[in-house]
Design a protein around this motif. Structure first.
Motif, PDB file in Angstrom:
ATOM      1  N   ASP A  41      -6.048  47.845 -60.383  1.00 20.67           N
ATOM      2  CA  ASP A  41      -6.493  49.018 -59.053  1.00 20.67           C
ATOM      3  C   ASP A  41      -5.088  49.972 -59.194  1.00 20.67           C
ATOM      4  OD1 ASP A  41      -8.732  46.986 -58.536  1.00 20.67           O
ATOM      5  OD2 ASP A  41      -7.630  45.124 -57.405  1.00 20.67           O
ATOM      6  N   GLU A  42      -4.463  49.283 -59.459  1.00 19.38           N
ATOM      7  CA  GLU A  42      -3.287  49.447 -59.189  1.00 19.38           C
ATOM      8  C   GLU A  42      -3.029  50.988 -59.428  1.00 19.38           C
ATOM      9  OE1 GLU A  42       1.848  49.481 -60.114  1.00 19.38           O
ATOM     10  OE2 GLU A  42       0.361  47.423 -60.734  1.00 19.38           O
ATOM     11  N   TYR A  43      -3.650  51.100 -60.786  1.00 17.84           N
ATOM     12  CA  TYR A  43      -3.699  52.573 -61.856  1.00 17.84           C
ATOM     13  C   TYR A  43      -5.210  53.468 -61.578  1.00 17.84           C
ATOM     14  CZ  TYR A  43       0.667  51.277 -63.214  1.00 17.84           C
ATOM     15  OH  TYR A  43       1.982  50.972 -63.503  1.00 17.84           O
ATOM     16  N   LYS A  44      -6.295  53.020 -60.949  1.00 13.09           N
ATOM     17  CA  LYS A  44      -6.688  53.528 -60.918  1.00 13.09           C
ATOM     18  C   LYS A  44      -7.374  54.593 -60.645  1.00 13.09           C
ATOM     19  CE  LYS A  44      -9.982  50.277 -58.963  1.00 13.09           C
ATOM     20  NZ  LYS A  44     -11.479  49.564 -58.585  1.00 13.09           N
ATOM     21  N   ASN A  45      -6.862  55.070 -59.111  1.00 11.71           N
ATOM     22  CA  ASN A  45      -6.943  56.294 -58.154  1.00 11.71           C
ATOM     23  C   ASN A  45      -5.408  57.406 -58.894  1.00 11.71           C
ATOM     24  OD1 ASN A  45      -9.178  55.587 -57.054  1.00 11.71           O
ATOM     25  ND2 ASN A  45      -7.811  54.336 -55.672  1.00 11.71           N
ATOM     26  N   ASP A  46      -5.000  56.978 -59.698  1.00  9.90           N
ATOM     27  CA  ASP A  46      -3.889  57.746 -60.625  1.00  9.90           C
ATOM     28  C   ASP A  46      -4.634  58.428 -61.249  1.00  9.90           C
ATOM     29  OD1 ASP A  46      -1.446  58.969 -61.332  1.00  9.90           O
ATOM     30  OD2 ASP A  46      -0.588  57.200 -62.922  1.00  9.90           O
ATOM     31  N   PRO A  47      -3.790  60.475 -61.172  1.00 10.43           N
ATOM     32  CA  PRO A  47      -4.920  61.829 -61.546  1.00 10.43           C
ATOM     33  C   PRO A  47      -4.119  62.068 -62.577  1.00 10.43           C
ATOM     34  CG  PRO A  47      -2.473  61.805 -60.180  1.00 10.43           C
ATOM     35  CD  PRO A  47      -3.292  60.326 -59.797  1.00 10.43           C
ATOM     36  N   LYS A  53     -10.526  60.388 -65.290  1.00  6.61           N
ATOM     37  CA  LYS A  53     -10.923  62.085 -65.703  1.00  6.61           C
ATOM     38  C   LYS A  53     -12.098  62.655 -66.212  1.00  6.61           C
ATOM     39  CE  LYS A  53      -5.971  63.945 -66.122  1.00  6.61           C
ATOM     40  NZ  LYS A  53      -4.917  64.008 -67.392  1.00  6.61           N
ATOM     41  N   ASN A  54     -12.548  61.605 -67.451  1.00  7.44           N
ATOM     42  CA  ASN A  54     -13.653  61.650 -67.542  1.00  7.44           C
ATOM     43  C   ASN A  54     -14.672  60.757 -66.653  1.00  7.44           C
ATOM     44  OD1 ASN A  54     -12.891  61.956 -70.288  1.00  7.44           O
ATOM     45  ND2 ASN A  54     -12.548  59.686 -70.719  1.00  7.44           N
TER      46      ASN A  54
END
Length: 60
Positions: A41-47, A53-54
């Motif tokens: 969850d912490e990095y799920k929305n990291d660009p 990206k995929n």
């Protein structure tokens, strides 16, 4: 005279097989941990997350 010197009939692959197997196990574990952390969850929305990206490329 050969370029590399004298050849010795020492086995290389047979005594090293436990190290090859353990290396593959470690690589599998690191890959699994990296994939689990990338979907956390912490990095799920990291660009910078490649899975985001995929998913964005596949949804268009």
């Amino acid at each position: 005279m050969s370029l590399l010197g004298k050849k010795f009939p020492a086995p290389i692959a047979r005594p090293m097989w436990p190290f090859y197997i353990s290396g593959l196990v470690i690589l599998y574990g690191v890959n699994s941990a990296a994939n689990a952390m990338a979907t956390a969850d912490e990095y799920k929305n990291d660009p910078r997350n490649p899975t985001v990206k995929n998913q964005a490329a596949n949804s268009h």
